[in-house]
Every structure is written in structure tokens, then in C-alpha cells.
Design a protein around this motif. Structure first.
Motif, PDB file in Angstrom:
ATOM      1  N   GLY A 151       0.804  -1.215   0.000  1.00 34.57           N
ATOM      2  CA  GLY A 151       0.000   0.000   0.000  1.00 34.57           C
ATOM      3  C   GLY A 151       0.836   1.264   0.000  1.00 34.57           C
ATOM      4  N   PHE A 152       1.989   1.191   0.671  1.00 33.85           N
ATOM      5  CA  PHE A 152       2.815   2.391   0.749  1.00 33.85           C
ATOM      6  C   PHE A 152       3.357   2.749  -0.629  1.00 33.85           C
ATOM      7  N   ASP A 153       3.742   1.713  -1.413  1.00 36.84           N
ATOM      8  CA  ASP A 153       4.181   1.947  -2.798  1.00 36.84           C
ATOM      9  C   ASP A 153       3.078   2.625  -3.596  1.00 36.84           C
ATOM     10  N   THR A 154       1.850   2.101  -3.414  1.00 33.42           N
ATOM     11  CA  THR A 154       0.731   2.651  -4.174  1.00 33.42           C
ATOM     12  C   THR A 154       0.489   4.101  -3.805  1.00 33.42           C
ATOM     13  N   LEU A 155       0.637   4.410  -2.508  1.00 27.52           N
ATOM     14  CA  LEU A 155       0.491   5.816  -2.100  1.00 27.52           C
ATOM     15  C   LEU A 155       1.542   6.670  -2.805  1.00 27.52           C
ATOM     16  N   GLY A 156       2.785   6.118  -2.875  1.00 31.26           N
ATOM     17  CA  GLY A 156       3.831   6.848  -3.591  1.00 31.26           C
ATOM     18  C   GLY A 156       3.460   7.080  -5.038  1.00 31.26           C
TER      19      GLY A 156
ATOM     20  N   LEU B  83     -10.752  16.899  -7.584  1.00 30.36           N
ATOM     21  CA  LEU B  83     -10.843  15.443  -7.535  1.00 30.36           C
ATOM     22  C   LEU B  83      -9.485  14.837  -7.194  1.00 30.36           C
ATOM     23  N   VAL B  84      -8.451  15.307  -7.925  1.00 28.09           N
ATOM     24  CA  VAL B  84      -7.113  14.748  -7.719  1.00 28.09           C
ATOM     25  C   VAL B  84      -6.652  14.995  -6.288  1.00 28.09           C
ATOM     26  N   GLY B  85      -6.821  16.245  -5.824  1.00 27.16           N
ATOM     27  CA  GLY B  85      -6.377  16.574  -4.487  1.00 27.16           C
ATOM     28  C   GLY B  85      -7.104  15.786  -3.424  1.00 27.16           C
ATOM     29  N   SER B  86      -8.449  15.684  -3.549  1.00 25.91           N
ATOM     30  CA  SER B  86      -9.191  14.975  -2.509  1.00 25.91           C
ATOM     31  C   SER B  86      -8.866  13.486  -2.542  1.00 25.91           C
ATOM     32  N   GLY B  87      -8.552  12.949  -3.744  1.00 26.63           N
ATOM     33  CA  GLY B  87      -8.170  11.538  -3.818  1.00 26.63           C
ATOM     34  C   GLY B  87      -6.906  11.265  -3.035  1.00 26.63           C
ATOM     35  N   VAL B  88      -5.875  12.089  -3.273  1.00 22.87           N
ATOM     36  CA  VAL B  88      -4.602  11.899  -2.553  1.00 22.87           C
ATOM     37  C   VAL B  88      -4.820  12.068  -1.059  1.00 22.87           C
ATOM     38  N   ALA B  90      -7.593  11.628   0.660  1.00 26.72           N
ATOM     39  CA  ALA B  90      -8.334  10.499   1.217  1.00 26.72           C
ATOM     40  C   ALA B  90      -7.402   9.310   1.424  1.00 26.72           C
ATOM     41  N   PHE B  91      -6.554   9.040   0.438  1.00 26.44           N
ATOM     42  CA  PHE B  91      -5.610   7.922   0.545  1.00 26.44           C
ATOM     43  C   PHE B  91      -4.717   8.112   1.775  1.00 26.44           C
ATOM     44  N   ILE B  92      -4.165   9.320   1.925  1.00 24.16           N
ATOM     45  CA  ILE B  92      -3.243   9.565   3.040  1.00 24.16           C
ATOM     46  C   ILE B  92      -3.980   9.417   4.371  1.00 24.16           C
ATOM     47  N   LEU B  93      -5.241   9.919   4.421  1.00 23.92           N
ATOM     48  CA  LEU B  93      -5.993   9.825   5.671  1.00 23.92           C
ATOM     49  C   LEU B  93      -6.283   8.376   6.022  1.00 23.92           C
ATOM     50  N   ILE B  94      -6.712   7.586   4.997  1.00 24.06           N
ATOM     51  CA  ILE B  94      -6.985   6.169   5.262  1.00 24.06           C
ATOM     52  C   ILE B  94      -5.716   5.482   5.724  1.00 24.06           C
ATOM     53  N   GLY B  95      -4.586   5.858   5.105  1.00 27.86           N
ATOM     54  CA  GLY B  95      -3.327   5.210   5.441  1.00 27.86           C
ATOM     55  C   GLY B  95      -2.827   5.572   6.826  1.00 27.86           C
ATOM     56  N   THR B  96      -2.966   6.838   7.198  1.00 29.12           N
ATOM     57  CA  THR B  96      -2.382   7.259   8.474  1.00 29.12           C
ATOM     58  C   THR B  96      -3.334   7.058   9.640  1.00 29.12           C
ATOM     59  N   GLU B 125      -9.200   2.108  -3.275  1.00 26.65           N
ATOM     60  CA  GLU B 125      -9.458   2.005  -4.715  1.00 26.65           C
ATOM     61  C   GLU B 125     -10.246   3.220  -5.206  1.00 26.65           C
ATOM     62  N   LEU B 126     -11.233   3.610  -4.392  1.00 27.30           N
ATOM     63  CA  LEU B 126     -12.054   4.762  -4.761  1.00 27.30           C
ATOM     64  C   LEU B 126     -11.204   6.026  -4.817  1.00 27.30           C
ATOM     65  N   ALA B 127     -10.279   6.161  -3.865  1.00 29.65           N
ATOM     66  CA  ALA B 127      -9.400   7.342  -3.854  1.00 29.65           C
ATOM     67  C   ALA B 127      -8.525   7.354  -5.103  1.00 29.65           C
ATOM     68  N   ILE B 128      -7.970   6.166  -5.461  1.00 27.45           N
ATOM     69  CA  ILE B 128      -7.146   6.092  -6.669  1.00 27.45           C
ATOM     70  C   ILE B 128      -7.994   6.455  -7.888  1.00 27.45           C
ATOM     71  N   GLY B 129      -9.244   5.964  -7.890  1.00 26.92           N
ATOM     72  CA  GLY B 129     -10.142   6.281  -8.998  1.00 26.92           C
ATOM     73  C   GLY B 129     -10.364   7.780  -9.124  1.00 26.92           C
ATOM     74  N   LEU B 130     -10.540   8.464  -7.984  1.00 26.02           N
ATOM     75  CA  LEU B 130     -10.714   9.920  -8.015  1.00 26.02           C
ATOM     76  C   LEU B 130      -9.502  10.586  -8.645  1.00 26.02           C
TER      77      LEU B 130
END
Lengths: 178, 155
Positions: A151-156, B83-88, B90-96, B125-130
Motif C-alpha cells: 500500500g505504501f508503494d501505491t500511495l507513492g 478530484l485529484v487533491g481529494s483523492g490523494v 483520502a488515501f493519506i488519511l486512510i493510510g495514516t 481504490e475509490l481514492a485512486i479512482g478519483l
């Protein structure tokens, strides 16, 4: 049957790649390139990589074609009757030499579907295949690796796409509106 | 709806009723298919990247059918970047999130809900899609813009 299909597909892919390179009309080139992408995406499906095939079909054959078409709409068509581009012999020799050098790596690859390839014998792969469902609760191991194990790679990657995209948008928007 | 080419130098846009009707009919299906690919990535091939591209194609189709300028004015300049900004984000929030709850990065089980991992992956996946759909849309508009400036010389 399957083998004949694969050979026909490879001939189609190589043929459309050559047509892309040789056609003088850029519009024709782009159409041939789109056909090439479509062929490659079917090759991915033959290689049991439907995820990559879907991406290639959507991006390579779909979006990229539209972006190319929009770009050439700003250019002029070449004049003259010739349909095939004149080939520069020097460039041809360099290209063939380059392809030959790259092709030497093909012999180092295991045959498709070989039971001794690293993919089958590798411990990491087997760990993913055995534990992906119990640990991540998704059936598609590709997704499990993409969004959980790596997942970390994907975030990158997502951040790379973000910065590249925003950079391009900034630069082009500046050029367009000045 | 499609008066973008009036009194202007020729552009690649053709005001074709066939294309307009086709796009009007298939757009909802393409959108549904894109969302399907995005959400179904957990159980079969597909995922945020592919689904995002398919969703982004909708804007491309609308642009082809109803004129790129019209579509751009309708979508607005901020939506793709948003869209791009909120996707990134969202991903960071889910991750952290799990890190704050005492786990490690993207350790979905730290969220104390049923099937946390499954839903977490779907959200990623939804965040990447955004992100992807925003980039596709933005690139399309930016590359297509300036067309009316140069249209006269090319045609």
C-alpha cells in the motif's frame, strides 16, 4: 487453436506497430497505434494478466488516442502523395541494433506457464497467494498486493501521478491563457 | 447546449446529432461500468486505476459530443484539480488513520469495525479512482484548449 490465435495476435501487434512507424499521415499513425494498443491488451489477457489488459485497453487504446487526436488537430497535414514515410537508413540500423540488444533478454525469460519460473517458486508469491484472503479479505490478490501489502508503494505512485498531473496542468494552463 | 462553434473558426468538433444521441444514451452505462470496475477490483480484475480511467472517459465523450469548450464551462476549472487533491488526501488519511490508532501505516485491522480490511481497500481504490479520473479530465481540457486560437491556421 489457441496457438494459432496467439500467432495471429502477435502478427497483428507487430504489423500495427510497423504501420504506426511507417505511415506518413499522422492521423493514420494514431489509428494504427490505437489498434496496436488494443492488440497488446489482448496479449495481456492471453498472459493471464486481465488487470493490465484492462488498463492498456482503457488508457492505451482509449484516452491516449483521444489526447493524440486533439494534439494533431493543432498541426497541419503533410503535403504530397506518398503514404509511407521515407526510411532513414542510419536510424533504421540503430533501431534494429537496439531491438537486437533488447531481444537478448528475451532468452533469459522462462517459457510462458513454466512451473520453474520465479513467479511460481518464489516464497513471497506463495505467501500472497495463500494468505491474501484471510489477511485482507479480498479475492483479487493483485488488489490485495496493491492496496494492502504494498500500500505504501501505491500511495507513492498516487502522489507521483498527483504531482505530475498538477505540474502539467499548471504549465499548460499558463501557456494557454497567456 | 452546443453553440460553442458559432461564429468561430473551424474546430475538430462536429455537431452531429448521431454522436450526441449515442453519448446521451451510453453515458450512464459507462459511468456505472466505471464504478463497477472500481468497486469490483477487490473480487475480480479491475480496480481504482482502470475504473478511474473509464469514469474519466465520460467527460471525454461529452466533450466530443457537445463541444469541448461547452463541456469545460460546464465542468468548471476547479473540479479536476479538486478530484485529484481529494483523492490523494483520502488515501493519506486512510493510510495514516491506523497509525493514530496505534497500528502501522495502512494496517486496516486497527480500525475496529467489521471487515475493516475489505472496506479500507475499497476506499483506497475509490481514492485512486478519483485521482485518475481527475487527471484524465484535466489533461483532456488542457490539451484541447487553445484549439480555437489555432483552428483557423490548421483547417
Amino acid at each position: 487453436m489457441n496457438e494459432a490465435l496467439e500467432i495471429a495476435l502477435l502478427v497483428f501487434v507487430v504489423g500495427s506497430a510497423l504501420v504506426t512507424a511507417l505511415l506518413r499521415d499522422v492521423l493514420g499513425s494514431i489509428i494504427a497505434f490505437s489498434a496496436y494498443s488494443l492488440g497488446i491488451s489482448i496479449v495481456w489477457v492471453f498472459l493471464r494478466a486481465p488487470d493490465v489488459g484492462l488498463t492498456e485497453a482503457a488508457v492505451g487504446a482509449g484516452v491516449i488516442t483521444v489526447l493524440f487526436l486533439l494534439t494533431i488537430a493543432k498541426t497541419v497535414r503533410p503535403t504530397g502523395e506518398r503514404t509511407v514515410e521515407r526510411v532513414n537508413p542510419g536510424a533504421l540500423i540503430i533501431t534494429i541494433a537496439f531491438v537486437a540488444v533488447l531481444s537478448t533478454t528475451v532468452f533469459a525469460l522462462p517459457p510462458v506457464g513454466s512451473s520453474e519460473s520465479a513467479v511460481v517458486t518464489d516464497n513471497v508469491t506463495n505467501y500472497y497467494l495463500e494468505n491474501a484472503y484471510t489477511e485482507t479479505e479480498v479475492n483479487n490478490v493483485v488488489t490485495a498486493v496493491l492496496a494492502a501489502y504494498r500500500g505504501f508503494d501505491t500511495l507513492g505512485e498516487a502522489v507521483v501521478v498527483y504531482s505530475a498531473g498538477v505540474g502539467i496542468l499548471l504549465v499548460l494552463q499558463k501557456e494557454v491563457f497567456e | 447546449m452546443s453553440d460553442s462553434t458559432d461564429e468561430r473558426t473551424p474546430t475538430p468538433y462536429v455537431e452531429s446529432p448521431i454522436i450526441m444521441a449515442t453519448v446521451r444514451i451510453i453515458t450512464p452505462f459507462v459511468f456505472t461500468f466505471g464504478l463497477f470496475v472500481m468497486f469490483h477490483g477487490a473480487d475480480s480484475s479491475g480496480g481504482g486505476f482502470q475504473g478511474g480511467v473509464i469514469v474519466g472517459t465520460i467527460v471525454l465523450m461529452l466533450g466530443m459530443a457537445f463541444g469541448i469548450e461547452t463541456t469545460r464551462n460546464w465542468v468548471g476549472p476547479k473540479l479536476p484539480v479538486g478530484l485529484v487533491g481529494s483523492g490523494v488526501l483520502a488515501f493519506i488519511l486512510i493510510g495514516t488513520g491506523p497509525v493514530l490508532l496505534g497500528g502501522s501505516f495502512l494496517e486496516y485491522h486497527a480500525y475496529e469495525i467489521h471487515h475493516a480490511s475489505k472496506y479500507g481497500i475499497e476506499l483506497v481504490e475509490l481514492a485512486i479512482g478519483l485521482i485518475v479520473s481527475g487527471i484524465v479530465t484535466g489533461l483532456f481540457f488542457v490539451i484541447a484548449s487553445g484549439m480555437e486560437d489555432n483552428g483557423g491556421e490548421t483547417a
